[in-house]
Design a protein around this motif. Structure first.
Motif, PDB file in Angstrom:
ATOM      1  N   ASN A   1     -62.951   2.446  -8.029  1.00 35.85           N
ATOM      2  CA  ASN A   1     -63.170   1.741  -9.293  1.00 35.85           C
ATOM      3  C   ASN A   1     -61.879   1.683 -10.115  1.00 35.85           C
ATOM      4  OD1 ASN A   1     -64.750   0.360 -11.154  1.00 35.85           O
ATOM      5  ND2 ASN A   1     -65.278   2.210 -12.267  1.00 35.85           N
ATOM      6  N   HIS A   2     -61.174   2.811 -10.183  1.00 36.45           N
ATOM      7  CA  HIS A   2     -59.930   2.907 -10.952  1.00 36.45           C
ATOM      8  C   HIS A   2     -58.843   1.993 -10.371  1.00 36.45           C
ATOM      9  CE1 HIS A   2     -56.871   4.780 -13.491  1.00 36.45           C
ATOM     10  NE2 HIS A   2     -56.119   4.940 -12.397  1.00 36.45           N
TER      11      HIS A   2
ATOM     12  N   ASN B   1     -59.136  -0.646  -8.396  1.00 38.54           N
ATOM     13  CA  ASN B   1     -59.490  -2.067  -8.527  1.00 38.54           C
ATOM     14  C   ASN B   1     -59.353  -2.566  -9.962  1.00 38.54           C
ATOM     15  OD1 ASN B   1     -59.983  -2.622  -5.814  1.00 38.54           O
ATOM     16  ND2 ASN B   1     -62.111  -1.964  -5.934  1.00 38.54           N
ATOM     17  N   GLN B   2     -59.696  -1.708 -10.936  1.00 41.82           N
ATOM     18  CA  GLN B   2     -59.566  -2.112 -12.338  1.00 41.82           C
ATOM     19  C   GLN B   2     -58.102  -2.289 -12.738  1.00 41.82           C
ATOM     20  OE1 GLN B   2     -62.174   0.830 -14.406  1.00 41.82           O
ATOM     21  NE2 GLN B   2     -63.215  -0.983 -15.198  1.00 41.82           N
TER      22      GLN B   2
ATOM     23  N   GLY C   1     -56.053  -3.623 -10.815  1.00 43.59           N
ATOM     24  CA  GLY C   1     -55.656  -4.904 -10.223  1.00 43.59           C
ATOM     25  C   GLY C   1     -54.912  -4.813  -8.912  1.00 43.59           C
TER      26      GLY C   1
ATOM     27  N   MET D   1     -59.881  -6.676  -2.637  1.00 40.71           N
ATOM     28  CA  MET D   1     -60.118  -5.469  -3.431  1.00 40.71           C
ATOM     29  C   MET D   1     -60.274  -4.269  -2.491  1.00 40.71           C
ATOM     30  SD  MET D   1     -62.701  -6.424  -6.514  1.00 40.71           S
ATOM     31  CE  MET D   1     -62.111  -7.280  -7.979  1.00 40.71           C
TER      32      MET D   1
ATOM     33  N   TRP E   1     -70.441  -3.793  -5.982  1.00 39.18           N
ATOM     34  CA  TRP E   1     -70.313  -2.797  -7.063  1.00 39.18           C
ATOM     35  C   TRP E   1     -70.274  -1.396  -6.474  1.00 39.18           C
ATOM     36  CZ3 TRP E   1     -74.074   0.949  -8.271  1.00 39.18           C
ATOM     37  CH2 TRP E   1     -73.810   1.713  -9.410  1.00 39.18           C
TER      38      TRP E   1
ATOM     39  N   ALA F   1     -64.935  -3.533 -11.287  1.00 38.70           N
ATOM     40  CA  ALA F   1     -63.984  -4.652 -11.238  1.00 38.70           C
ATOM     41  C   ALA F   1     -64.480  -5.765 -10.310  1.00 38.70           C
ATOM     42  CB  ALA F   1     -62.614  -4.165 -10.773  1.00 38.70           C
TER      43      ALA F   1
END
Length: 537
Positions: free
Chosen positions: A203-204, A206-207, A209, A217, A334, A340
């Motif tokens: 999650n971190h 992908n957020q 970028g 991703m 998800w 993201a």
């Protein structure tokens, strides 16, 4: 004059070799057919497809289907390995052709399958061909294994490195660090070592970028692979999977080759050891506090991003120490890539399963709905087939015109009107046009194969739906899951989590499975294919 067809095939690797090209095969076989006084009425071509199996060879399937209709008397190839590299597959195909009174002939090997001697010769040549292929594969594997033992890279793409050529020998390659990508790798190792879980880490990343080597991703599986790959401490790992083609991930090798490589490491050994220790501790399987199956996993589609939905639970501890468990389907994007990529879009398991199975039963027991669906299928089938057949006829006319043009160009050269260079240029231009038209033809034929031209009988659909419904309500959990994955193409959900539509697909395999028909042959040329979309308002 006997009516014959030509079959040609070239794999992706063979396309680079001029002797294996489709044009070369077709020209050779066509000349041989002319000498043998044969009339070539059609050509079946599989491009960029391996001869190892027959599963993905659409042109071959069409050939077998047309052979059943007795449209021709012989099948000609350049070499037997164009038809099949596997001896057993070759025998099955030739046996099926012989049942339809169609003989098999090769330009390069002198045998005639219409005679016992010819069949024996074909068996011997096919066995030799398969032996040669397996020997080449084994020699390549040995060479790659030896390279790995010397710490050399055997190819592939990996985050943090690029493969570059060096020295006088163009075949020599080594790994070079790409610093921008190496920073991502270091961040992943450091975050995991600091206590981040896989899902939190994904999650971190992908957020922020960051993207994978292929520009996608990151997913949990991607992160796991990075954390377990010793390439990042300067080592080469090889032979992690045994017999990859046959066994896939089931063929994991407990003792892969791991040696010091020629490349520079991205992370230090201390960080690597710390990460492996944490990973091992976390890999112990936790005790499951819930049970049950999720038959709609992979079939339900996320209403936001369209990806498949996966199983999940939430647990809340009661005052007495027991847990209140709620089962859901969550967006797979998800779950694997974080916020993201998408949102959870959770759907209560019991609610959606009850709704899906109930709706299928309603359609079955309402004759007017089922009849309306069958009418729509037949109407849609006609609307699709007619334009495709018109396009196919147009392409056939274009191909005949191009073949005529090709002959005229040869005549101009023979009469001394054009030079050899002009001949080559004109033939090249015509060959490119023929190639384009043949690709269009193959695409249309694939679409026609998926759409049956005969009207679908209402009673056939009723029978299949009835059998399907019985399995959903009476079969074991394992069988129910199997049949759902065979028949249900996708289940669409609205943003408010209500059911949008169910798309079912019945082909010859599912039909045979549901009604317990005998499998007459390993190669089925049946064109039965029905797509049924049940919409809900």
């Amino acid at each position: 004059m006997k009516k014959v067809v030509i079959y040609a095939r070239v794999s992706t690797a063979e396309q680079a070799e001029e002797g294996y090209s489709i044009d070369a095969q077709i020209d050779t076989v066509q000349r041989k057919c002319e000498l043998e006084n044969r009339q070539v009425i059609n050509k079946y071509i599989d491009r960029g497809i391996s001869g190892k199996s027959i599963e993905k060879r659409d042109a071959l399937k069409r050939l077998l289907k047309d052979a059943e209709k007795e449209e021709f008397e012989e099948v000609w190839v350049w070499k037997t390995n164009r038809l099949a590299r596997n001896h057993l597959d070759l025998l099955k195909i030739v046996d099926k052709l012989s049942k339809f009174n169609v003989d098999f002939k090769s330009c390069s090997e002198a045998f005639d399958t219409s005679t016992p001697t010819g069949k024996l010769m074909m068996n011997l040549l096919a066995s030799v061909g398969e032996f040669e292929r397996e020997t080449i594969v084994e020699n390549v594997k040995m060479g790659m294994k030896q390279r790995a033992k010397m710490g050399k890279w055997n190819g592939g793409i990996v985050l943090g490195y690029r493969s570059i050529k060096f020295g006088q020998d163009k075949e020599k390659t080594r790994l070079e660090i790409i610093e921008e990508e190496a920073e991502i790798v270091r961040m992943i190792f450091e975050l995991y070592a600091s206590g981040r879980g896989l899902r939190s880490l994904v999650n971190h990343i992908n957020q922020l970028g960051y993207k994978t080597k292929k520009g996608n991703m990151f997913a949990i599986a991607t992160i796991k692979e990075i954390l377990q790959n010793p390439i990042y401490i300067g080592k080469i790992r090889y032979n992690r999977m045994q017999n990859w083609n046959e066994k896939r991930r089931k063929g994991k090798n407990s003792n892969p080759i791991i040696v010091e490589g020629e490349h520079d490491p991205i992370i230090n050994t201390d960080l690597w050891n710390k990460v492996q220790k944490i990973y091992k501790e976390r890999s112990k399987k936790p005790i499951r506090n819930f049970s049950g199956s999720y038959p709609l996993t992979g079939l339900l589609k996320c209403p936001e991003c369209g990806s498949s939905m996966v199983a999940g639970v939430t647990k809340k501890k009661r005052k007495d120490g027991t847990y209140n468990v709620h089962k859901y389907y969550y967006c797979g994007n998800w779950r694997n890539k974080g916020i993201a990529a998408c949102h959870s879009n959770s759907i209560r398991k019991d609610n959606i399963e009850e709704t899906v199975f109930k709706k299928i039963s309603e359609v079955l027991y309402d004759k007017s709905i089922l009849e309306d669906l069958v009418i729509k299928i037949n109407k849609k089938s006609k609307e699709i087939i007619k334009p495709l057949e018109n396009q196919l006829n147009h392409i056939e006319r274009e191909l005949r015109a191009l073949e005529t043009k090709k002959s005229k160009v040869f005549e101009l050269y023979e009469d001394g009107i054009i030079s050899k260079q002009d001949l080559a240029e004109r033939l090249k231009e015509t060959a490119q046009k023929i190639e384009t038209e043949l690709l269009k033809k193959e695409s249309i034929q694939r679409q026609l194969n998926k759409t049956t031209s005969d009207p679908i009988d209402y009673h056939v659909i009723e029978l299949l739906m009835s059998k399907f419904n019985n399995i959903l309500h009476e079969a074991s959990v394992e069988k129910k899951k199997l049949v759902l994955n065979l028949i249900v193409q996708k289940i669409k959900v609205n943003p408010d989590r209500t059911l949008n539509s169910i798309i079912l697909n019945f082909d010859h395999k599912t039909k045979r499975y549901l009604v317990n028909e005998e499998d007459e042959s390993a190669i089925d040329s049946s064109s039965f294919n029905v797509s049924l979309e049940i919409n809900f308002k």
